[in-house]
Design an enzyme around this catalytic site. Structure first.
Site, short mmCIF file in Angstrom:
data_model
loop_
_atom_site.label_atom_id
_atom_site.label_comp_id
_atom_site.label_asym_id
_atom_site.label_seq_id
_atom_site.Cartn_x
_atom_site.Cartn_y
_atom_site.Cartn_z
CG ASP A 147 -2.00 1.04 1.15
OD1 ASP A 147 -2.24 1.56 0.04
OD2 ASP A 147 -2.63 1.33 2.18
CG HIS A 220 -8.41 -0.10 -4.73
ND1 HIS A 220 -9.47 0.65 -4.23
CD2 HIS A 220 -7.28 0.43 -4.16
CE1 HIS A 220 -8.99 1.58 -3.39
NE2 HIS A 220 -7.67 1.46 -3.34
C1 HEM Z 1 -9.48 -1.01 2.87
C2 HEM Z 1 -9.33 0.01 2.11
C3 HEM Z 1 -8.23 0.14 1.10
C4 HEM Z 1 -7.22 -0.71 0.76
C5 HEM Z 1 -6.91 -2.08 1.34
C6 HEM Z 1 -6.46 -0.08 -0.30
C7 HEM Z 1 -5.36 -0.64 -0.91
C8 HEM Z 1 -4.69 -0.07 -1.96
C9 HEM Z 1 -3.62 -0.70 -2.69
C10 HEM Z 1 -3.07 -2.08 -2.38
C11 HEM Z 1 -3.21 0.15 -3.64
C12 HEM Z 1 -2.12 -0.09 -4.71
C13 HEM Z 1 -0.77 0.39 -4.30
C14 HEM Z 1 -0.64 1.87 -4.15
O1 HEM Z 1 -0.51 2.61 -5.14
O2 HEM Z 1 -0.68 2.32 -3.01
C15 HEM Z 1 -4.02 1.33 -3.52
C16 HEM Z 1 -3.91 2.45 -4.31
C17 HEM Z 1 -4.66 3.57 -4.18
N1 HEM Z 1 -5.72 3.75 -3.34
FE1 HEM Z 1 -6.42 2.42 -2.00
N2 HEM Z 1 -7.03 1.14 -0.57
C18 HEM Z 1 -8.11 1.31 0.25
C19 HEM Z 1 -8.96 2.39 0.30
C20 HEM Z 1 -8.83 3.51 -0.48
C21 HEM Z 1 -9.69 4.64 -0.41
C22 HEM Z 1 -10.90 4.79 0.53
C23 HEM Z 1 -9.23 5.55 -1.31
C24 HEM Z 1 -9.76 6.92 -1.67
C25 HEM Z 1 -11.01 7.30 -1.46
C26 HEM Z 1 -8.06 4.97 -1.95
C27 HEM Z 1 -7.28 5.58 -2.88
C28 HEM Z 1 -6.19 5.02 -3.51
C29 HEM Z 1 -5.39 5.70 -4.50
C30 HEM Z 1 -5.56 7.15 -4.97
C31 HEM Z 1 -4.42 4.79 -4.93
C32 HEM Z 1 -3.32 5.03 -5.98
C33 HEM Z 1 -3.85 4.63 -7.33
C34 HEM Z 1 -2.78 4.82 -8.41
O3 HEM Z 1 -2.40 5.97 -8.68
O4 HEM Z 1 -2.36 3.79 -8.99
N3 HEM Z 1 -7.86 3.72 -1.41
N4 HEM Z 1 -4.92 1.17 -2.51
#
Ligand code: HEM
Length: 320
Positions: A147, A220
């Site tokens: 993450d 996601h």
């Molecule tokens: C249990 C809740 C969540 C989990 C387990 C999760 C997990 C992840 C993972 C594994 C990634 C891919 C690696 C990274 O770029 O960090 C990611 C990317 C991302 N997540 Fe989440 N996330 C969660 C909730 C959220 C929420 C609520 C938001 C916004 C409202 C969010 C926004 C983002 C964004 C902006 C990225 C980067 C996307 C990119 O530019 O490739 N995430 N998240």
């Protein structure tokens, strides 16, 4: 540009501690402001005693409390968390007046500061949630995926998180969106790595983005990557895994110069943007809290300090 509170742009560290507090209507305004302004000095004093642990702290103030403290002078985009409910998926608004995020390399230090702050605020606010977050393995969420891969780096962190000229009096401040997620890890572990990768949109081992042809529109990262005017919307995530062997998940924290950015991402995750899709990750995790706050710049906190101390010396309770 006024300086942000030290926790806003800080890099990930081994431990985090989160406090959410509610301030009853009868709390004395001047006393409350003094207690709020004692937070950063208390954090800095502790940080100075254990420099290698890089302790930082952020204090956020909720929309309702801000109204009570300073109704005439509000950050333009501060408003309560907007709950979302659709087809059984729920992102609740659970609120909070004060939010504290403490991050350092040592859980004992974080706990020490949290205890001191809770004691300082004891007569003024009720503690509604206290959570210990921590870095898990190589910065993975409990789903096993890294993450933070695409979190903004370098100058892009400030560009995503800090208010600038668009709301000059509040420049250097940041909005905070907080949601505590509880994972259904039993269900998640029943999936193959390949199925999990299609839900996240990245490879599990190295966090490489899946090629377009293999990345579903419900993944996601397909849901949260949003382009406006040729630019990708950005938030600065400062989330940490939390929990026990019985119940665990992600304590999601985003710092942003505009809550609209967070809202747009959450709306696409939840499936309320009219394309009939939602984030499949939400079939394996659910938010159980939701709140928004404003983290004023250090200078703004100090200005409140002067106002409050001089008011209490003069015996005045007037709004600043
Ligand atoms: C249990 C809740 C969540 C989990 C387990 C999760 C997990 C992840 C993972 C594994 C990634 C891919 C690696 C990274 O770029 O960090 C990611 C990317 C991302 N997540 Fe989440 N996330 C969660 C909730 C959220 C929420 C609520 C938001 C916004 C409202 C969010 C926004 C983002 C964004 C902006 C990225 C980067 C996307 C990119 O530019 O490739 N995430 N998240």
């Amino acid at each position: 540009m006024p300086s942000p509170q030290p926790g806003v742009l800080a890099p990930v560290n081994a431990h985090a501690y989160f406090l959410t507090l509610t301030v009853p209507g009868h709390a004395a305004r001047a006393e409350l402001i003094e207690a709020i302004q004692d937070v950063q000095p208390a954090a800095q004093a502790l940080a100075a005693r254990a420099k290698t642990s890089r302790l930082v702290c952020t204090l956020g103030i909720g929309s309702g409390l801000w109204n009570r403290l300073s109704p005439a002078n509000r950050p333009a985009g501060l408003r309560p968390f907007r709950a979302v409910e659709v087809e059984g998926r729920v992102a609740p608004a659970t609120g909070g007046d004060l939010f504290v995020q403490i991050v350092s390399g040592r859980h004992d230090l974080n706990f020490e500061l949290a205890t001191r702050l809770a004691q300082r605020l004891r007569t003024l606010a009720a503690l509604t949630e206290e959570i210990h977050g921590f870095r898990y393995l190589d910065s993975r969420d409990f789903t096993g995926f890294i993450d933070g891969t695409e979190n903004p780096r370098g100058k892009a962190r400030a560009a995503a998180a800090l208010i600038g000229v668009e709301d000059q009096p509040f420049a250097g401040g940041s909005y905070i969106a907080v949601q505590r997620y509880v994972h259904n890890l039993d269900a998640w572990r029943r999936l193959s790595d390949r199925e999990q990768e299609q839900i996240i949109g990245r490879t599990k081992r190295s966090s490489v983005e899946l090629p377009k042809a293999r990345k579903p529109a419900t993944a996601h990262i397909s849901r949260v990557v949003i382009e406006r005017d040729g630019e990708e919307l950005q938030i600065l995530r400062q989330s940490y895994p939390w929990g026990s062997t019985c119940e665990a998940g992600l304590y999601f924290v985003a710092y942003t110069k505009s809550l609209h950015v967070f809202d747009s991402m959450l709306a696409r995750m939840m499936g309320v943007v009219g394309d009939g899709l939602h984030d499949r990750l939400l079939e394996f995790t659910r938010p159980v809290t939701g709140a928004t706050f404003f983290a004023p710049s250090l200078q703004m906190l100090n200005a409140l300090w002067r106002t409050s101390r001089s008011h209490s010396r003069e015996g005045s309770g007037a709004e600043s």
